[in-house]
Scaffold this motif. Structure first.
Motif: not given
Length: 245
Positions: A60-64
């Motif tokens: 998930s972009p910006y999450k990990g």
């Protein structure tokens, strides 16, 4: 989704780090991986996207990223080989402690599954590495180490591998259930568990896991038991989804 026929050491390294940072399939941030591997965040992001495409993580972009079941299998396998090698380097070869980790890192990617199994036999199926981290269970179709020893002449291909990712009782959450599928240890461990009603196929209902390495209170076959941390760490179950109960 496509998967490579062979998995590179670089991919294994990423999956191993994800398992170390999120052993129970927790999401691990890009920055945490970057810091651990000492690699630029942009490079980490690029690899996580590749692993997502291969089906080994959900990114998930910006999450990990979080390991998928397929990614978890590989990560546990590499981690198991690494920690068995650390045990071997420490106990058998007497390598100095500050050199053990790096040496095991160099060896883990080339250690065959048959060599891994033979190493486990040689070391008498240890449950922890020299640094006291738990060695993941093997993925072979055995219900106990005793059964594995009885078939030690068979190759891994003849034995086959289990499909499920197992977890030790100690990692089940309060009020969760699991079916006992593998017991690590010798016949004395198996006999002790048998006397408590804990056998292969038994349903374990965790009542409460005590913090800081305390006992695990469980219900099995209508009885309540308090299992010590070591025992609960060596009984592996297939988690049961409450929706299936």
């Amino acid at each position: 989704m496509t998967k490579d026929a062979t998995i590179s050491g670089n991919i294994e390294e990423y999956l191993e780090i994800l398992y170390k940072l999120g052993p129970h399939k927790e999401i691990v941030s890009t920055s945490m991986i970057s810091e651990k591997l000492k690699i630029a965040p942009a490079s980490v992001t690029q690899m996580l996207k590749k692993l997502d495409n291969l089906g080994y993580v959900n990114y998930s972009p910006y999450k990990g990223a979080i390991l998928t079941d397929d990614g978890l299998k590989i990560a546990k396998k590499v981690t198991r080989k690494h920690r068995l090698l650390e045990r071997f380097l420490c106990d058998v070869l007497k390598i100095k402690s500050h050199k053990i980790h790096d040496q095991a890192c160099e060896m883990e990617h080339s250690l065959s599954d048959d060599a891994e199994r033979a190493l486990c036999h040689l070391l008498e199926h240890p449950n922890k590495c020299p640094g006291d981290s738990v060695i993941p269970e093997c993925d072979l179709k055995f219900t106990s180490c005793e059964e594995c020893l009885k078939r030690k002449e068979d190759d891994v291909e003849e034995v086959g591998k289990r499909n499920q990712n197992l977890i030790p009782i100690i990692d089940l959450k309060d009020h969760k259930k699991g079916k006992v599928s593998f017991i690590r240890g010798d016949y004395k461990v198996i006999r002790r568990l048998l006397d408590m009603g804990i056998t292969i196929g038994a349903i374990i209902n965790v009542i409460k896991v005590a913090p800081l390495g305390g006992p695990v209170e469980v219900a099995v076959r209508g009885s309540k038991l308090a299992l010590g941390h070591d025992i609960a760490s060596n009984v592996f179950v297939e988690a049961i989804d409450d929706k299936r109960c």
